[in-house]
Design a protein around this motif. Structure first.
Motif, PDB file in Angstrom:
ATOM      1  N   VAL A  12       2.559  -8.456   2.961  1.00  0.00           N
ATOM      2  CA  VAL A  12       2.034  -7.097   2.813  1.00  0.00           C
ATOM      3  C   VAL A  12       3.037  -6.130   3.419  1.00  0.00           C
ATOM      4  CG1 VAL A  12       0.232  -5.465   3.502  1.00  0.00           C
ATOM      5  CG2 VAL A  12      -0.386  -7.814   2.887  1.00  0.00           C
ATOM      6  N   ILE A  13       3.298  -5.036   2.704  1.00  0.00           N
ATOM      7  CA  ILE A  13       4.046  -3.909   3.264  1.00  0.00           C
ATOM      8  C   ILE A  13       3.105  -2.714   3.227  1.00  0.00           C
ATOM      9  CG2 ILE A  13       6.001  -2.351   3.007  1.00  0.00           C
ATOM     10  CD1 ILE A  13       7.605  -4.620   1.833  1.00  0.00           C
ATOM     11  N   HIS A  14       2.770  -2.216   4.396  1.00  0.00           N
ATOM     12  CA  HIS A  14       1.763  -1.160   4.528  1.00  0.00           C
ATOM     13  C   HIS A  14       2.458   0.170   4.795  1.00  0.00           C
ATOM     14  CE1 HIS A  14      -1.892   0.874   5.460  1.00  0.00           C
ATOM     15  NE2 HIS A  14      -1.806   0.787   6.774  1.00  0.00           N
ATOM     16  N   THR A  15       2.461   1.045   3.776  1.00  0.00           N
ATOM     17  CA  THR A  15       3.066   2.373   3.938  1.00  0.00           C
ATOM     18  C   THR A  15       2.068   3.496   3.693  1.00  0.00           C
ATOM     19  OG1 THR A  15       3.793   2.651   1.628  1.00  0.00           O
ATOM     20  CG2 THR A  15       5.265   1.432   3.105  1.00  0.00           C
ATOM     21  N   ALA A  16       0.853   3.157   3.264  1.00  0.00           N
ATOM     22  CA  ALA A  16      -0.122   4.188   2.911  1.00  0.00           C
ATOM     23  C   ALA A  16      -0.805   4.750   4.145  1.00  0.00           C
ATOM     24  CB  ALA A  16      -1.173   3.614   1.960  1.00  0.00           C
ATOM     25  N   ALA A  17      -1.272   5.984   4.011  1.00  0.00           N
ATOM     26  CA  ALA A  17      -2.043   6.622   5.079  1.00  0.00           C
ATOM     27  C   ALA A  17      -2.890   7.719   4.462  1.00  0.00           C
ATOM     28  CB  ALA A  17      -1.121   7.212   6.139  1.00  0.00           C
ATOM     29  N   THR A  18      -4.044   7.941   5.030  1.00  0.00           N
ATOM     30  CA  THR A  18      -4.853   9.072   4.599  1.00  0.00           C
ATOM     31  C   THR A  18      -4.418  10.311   5.378  1.00  0.00           C
ATOM     32  OG1 THR A  18      -6.561   8.773   6.280  1.00  0.00           O
ATOM     33  CG2 THR A  18      -6.788   7.497   4.247  1.00  0.00           C
ATOM     34  N   ASP A  19      -4.818  11.473   4.906  1.00  0.00           N
ATOM     35  CA  ASP A  19      -4.516  12.714   5.630  1.00  0.00           C
ATOM     36  C   ASP A  19      -5.794  13.337   6.179  1.00  0.00           C
ATOM     37  OD1 ASP A  19      -5.665  13.509   3.284  1.00  0.00           O
ATOM     38  OD2 ASP A  19      -4.017  14.796   2.631  1.00  0.00           O
ATOM     39  N   THR A  20      -6.768  12.476   6.469  1.00  0.00           N
ATOM     40  CA  THR A  20      -8.057  12.940   6.971  1.00  0.00           C
ATOM     41  C   THR A  20      -8.210  12.594   8.448  1.00  0.00           C
ATOM     42  OG1 THR A  20      -9.063  10.869   6.225  1.00  0.00           O
ATOM     43  CG2 THR A  20      -9.156  12.750   4.713  1.00  0.00           C
ATOM     44  N   ALA A  76       8.169   1.867 -11.470  1.00  0.00           N
ATOM     45  CA  ALA A  76       9.031   1.261 -10.449  1.00  0.00           C
ATOM     46  C   ALA A  76       9.169  -0.245 -10.636  1.00  0.00           C
ATOM     47  CB  ALA A  76       8.480   1.564  -9.057  1.00  0.00           C
ATOM     48  N   GLY A  77       8.429  -0.800 -11.605  1.00  0.00           N
ATOM     49  CA  GLY A  77       8.515  -2.231 -11.881  1.00  0.00           C
ATOM     50  C   GLY A  77       7.400  -3.059 -11.287  1.00  0.00           C
ATOM     51  N   GLY A  78       6.428  -2.401 -10.632  1.00  0.00           N
ATOM     52  CA  GLY A  78       5.339  -3.126  -9.999  1.00  0.00           C
ATOM     53  C   GLY A  78       4.109  -3.244 -10.877  1.00  0.00           C
ATOM     54  N   GLU A  79       3.135  -4.003 -10.387  1.00  0.00           N
ATOM     55  CA  GLU A  79       1.854  -4.178 -11.061  1.00  0.00           C
ATOM     56  C   GLU A  79       0.798  -3.407 -10.271  1.00  0.00           C
ATOM     57  OE1 GLU A  79       1.023  -8.384 -11.384  1.00  0.00           O
ATOM     58  OE2 GLU A  79       3.181  -8.805 -11.430  1.00  0.00           O
ATOM     59  N   PRO A  80       0.192  -2.384 -10.867  1.00  0.00           N
ATOM     60  CA  PRO A  80      -0.771  -1.585 -10.103  1.00  0.00           C
ATOM     61  C   PRO A  80      -2.067  -2.327  -9.825  1.00  0.00           C
ATOM     62  CG  PRO A  80      -0.630  -0.803 -12.368  1.00  0.00           C
ATOM     63  CD  PRO A  80       0.429  -1.845 -12.216  1.00  0.00           C
ATOM     64  N   VAL A  81      -2.604  -2.075  -8.634  1.00  0.00           N
ATOM     65  CA  VAL A  81      -3.920  -2.558  -8.229  1.00  0.00           C
ATOM     66  C   VAL A  81      -4.753  -1.317  -7.944  1.00  0.00           C
ATOM     67  CG1 VAL A  81      -5.238  -3.840  -6.507  1.00  0.00           C
ATOM     68  CG2 VAL A  81      -2.992  -4.683  -7.246  1.00  0.00           C
ATOM     69  N   ARG A  82      -5.762  -1.064  -8.752  1.00  0.00           N
ATOM     70  CA  ARG A  82      -6.524   0.178  -8.622  1.00  0.00           C
ATOM     71  C   ARG A  82      -7.437   0.118  -7.397  1.00  0.00           C
ATOM     72  NH1 ARG A  82      -7.315   4.108 -12.595  1.00  0.00           N
ATOM     73  NH2 ARG A  82      -8.273   5.935 -11.643  1.00  0.00           N
ATOM     74  N   GLY A  83      -7.313   1.113  -6.539  1.00  0.00           N
ATOM     75  CA  GLY A  83      -8.154   1.174  -5.360  1.00  0.00           C
ATOM     76  C   GLY A  83      -7.551   2.085  -4.312  1.00  0.00           C
ATOM     77  N   SER A  84      -8.223   2.163  -3.166  1.00  0.00           N
ATOM     78  CA  SER A  84      -7.760   2.992  -2.055  1.00  0.00           C
ATOM     79  C   SER A  84      -7.853   2.194  -0.761  1.00  0.00           C
ATOM     80  CB  SER A  84      -8.607   4.260  -1.947  1.00  0.00           C
ATOM     81  OG  SER A  84      -9.898   3.944  -1.449  1.00  0.00           O
ATOM     82  N   THR A  99       0.862  -1.180   0.000  1.00  0.00           N
ATOM     83  CA  THR A  99       0.000   0.000   0.000  1.00  0.00           C
ATOM     84  C   THR A  99       0.898   1.230   0.000  1.00  0.00           C
ATOM     85  OG1 THR A  99      -0.133   0.274   2.408  1.00  0.00           O
ATOM     86  CG2 THR A  99      -1.694  -1.267   1.378  1.00  0.00           C
ATOM     87  N   GLY A 100       0.442   2.280  -0.664  1.00  0.00           N
ATOM     88  CA  GLY A 100       1.295   3.459  -0.791  1.00  0.00           C
ATOM     89  C   GLY A 100       2.423   3.247  -1.782  1.00  0.00           C
ATOM     90  N   ALA A 101       2.236   2.327  -2.728  1.00  0.00           N
ATOM     91  CA  ALA A 101       3.319   1.961  -3.645  1.00  0.00           C
ATOM     92  C   ALA A 101       3.694   3.076  -4.607  1.00  0.00           C
ATOM     93  CB  ALA A 101       2.936   0.710  -4.436  1.00  0.00           C
ATOM     94  N   SER A 102       2.822   4.056  -4.784  1.00  0.00           N
ATOM     95  CA  SER A 102       3.156   5.182  -5.658  1.00  0.00           C
ATOM     96  C   SER A 102       3.739   6.351  -4.880  1.00  0.00           C
ATOM     97  CB  SER A 102       1.916   5.650  -6.426  1.00  0.00           C
ATOM     98  OG  SER A 102       0.933   6.154  -5.528  1.00  0.00           O
ATOM     99  N   GLY A 103       3.853   6.201  -3.568  1.00  0.00           N
ATOM    100  CA  GLY A 103       4.366   7.275  -2.736  1.00  0.00           C
ATOM    101  C   GLY A 103       5.881   7.294  -2.667  1.00  0.00           C
ATOM    102  N   TYR A 104       6.391   8.218  -1.906  1.00  0.00           N
ATOM    103  CA  TYR A 104       7.839   8.434  -1.799  1.00  0.00           C
ATOM    104  C   TYR A 104       8.555   7.189  -1.288  1.00  0.00           C
ATOM    105  CZ  TYR A 104      12.148  10.671  -0.033  1.00  0.00           C
ATOM    106  OH  TYR A 104      13.445  11.007   0.243  1.00  0.00           O
ATOM    107  N   ILE A 105       8.087   6.637  -0.174  1.00  0.00           N
ATOM    108  CA  ILE A 105       8.724   5.452   0.398  1.00  0.00           C
ATOM    109  C   ILE A 105       8.294   4.195  -0.350  1.00  0.00           C
ATOM    110  CG2 ILE A 105       8.874   3.998   2.459  1.00  0.00           C
ATOM    111  CD1 ILE A 105       8.640   6.552   4.138  1.00  0.00           C
TER     112      ILE A 105
END
Length: 283
Positions: free
Chosen positions: A67-75, A44-52, A7-13
């Motif tokens: 699973v590597i969980h790096t995503a977070a919402t800002d809400t 980056a070489g990955g396979e995207p999975v569309r969703g949130s 998760t967060g695979a398109s982010g900085y980390i």
């Protein structure tokens, strides 16, 4: 080869982790909320999975070996969203689950602290303790990564400090700037995630370079990169201007990464660049 969902695979980390894992022969699928995010994951070489993070069925369906969980919402509902997302992914039965928290879980100290020297975050970050426990007590090999200030590759929080200094026309530190922060280059951090995935490691790990940097030194380098003067300002003035976030500039956040070093991790990229100060002064 492991089948890894990030998760967060398109982010900085997350994008840095994707590049490293793909380079080590793993299959990586990355959560992507938009067409732009999908393009970043592919690059980056990955396979995207569309969703949130709120698409629980998508999350569960994408889980593979790890699973590597790096995503977070800002809400404001971030704790609720995170709990539901992590619970859904854990229920899908990965063998390994790596989650990401940060320095607020470690005791504030000018001397680097180990992983068991914890603090109970207050206010908006109080939920981080439960987030760690949720993974560590689950029926998986649970790993928690606490990154400090991340820099390098032109992004992340240090790049935002440079941008803020340019916008303000000055780089500022609070009072004498004697408080210290641990730092890590984003590539070295990604290598840490890969190592923790590939070894039998479990538990909490700090991923930080050996020597924390004083804020006065960091902001002097930020001023160099932004081509602006560097000034001290009183904490009271900083709080009046930026609110509670200004307190972050005055805190100590020094982490000891001894557990990770014992596994063979070395922050090679950061060392070669002279740490965050050397990286900023090379611009």
């Amino acid at each position: 080869m492991l089948d890894v969902f990030i998760t967060g695979a398109s982010g900085y980390i997350g994008s840095a982790i994707t590049r490293v894992l793909v380079g080590r022969g793993h299959r990586v699928r990355g959560l992507a909320r938009s067409a732009r995010a999908e393009a970043v994951v592919r690059a980056a070489g990955g396979e995207p999975v569309r969703g949130s993070l709120t698409d629980l069925a998508v999350l569960a369906g994408a889980v593979g070996d790890a699973v590597i969980h790096t995503a977070a919402t800002d809400t404001a509902d971030r704790p609720v969203v995170d709990e539901a997302a992590v619970t859904a992914m854990l229920a899908a039965g990965p063998a390994v689950f790596v989650t990401t928290t940060g320095v607020p879980r470690a005791r504030s100290s000018r001397v680097p602290v180990a992983e068991d020297d914890t603090a109970a975050p207050e206010g908006p970050l109080a939920w981080l303790a439960d987030a760690e426990d949720r993974v560590l007590t689950a029926d998986v090999r649970g790993v928690v990564v606490r990154p400090p200030m991340v820099y390098g590759a032109g992004g992340g929080p240090v790049a935002r400090l440079v941008g803020q200094a340019r916008a303000d026309g000055v780089a500022r530190y609070v009072d004498e700037g004697a408080n210290v922060w641990s730092t890590v280059h984003v590539t070295d951090l990604a290598e840490a995630y890969a190592l923790l995935l590939e070894t039998p490691a479990r538990g909490v790990f700090h991923a930080a370079e050996a020597s924390p940097v004083a804020l006065a030194d960091l902001m002097a380098a930020v001023g160099h990169a932004a081509d602006v003067p560097v000034r001290s300002w009183p904490l009271s003035e900083a709080l009046a201007t930026h609110g509670p976030m200004a307190g972050f500039l005055a805190m100590d956040a020094a982490l000891d990464a001894g557990r990770l070093r014992d596994l063979g991790w070395t922050p090679t990229t950061g060392d070669l660049r002279g740490g965050v100060v050397g990286d900023l002064r090379s611009r």
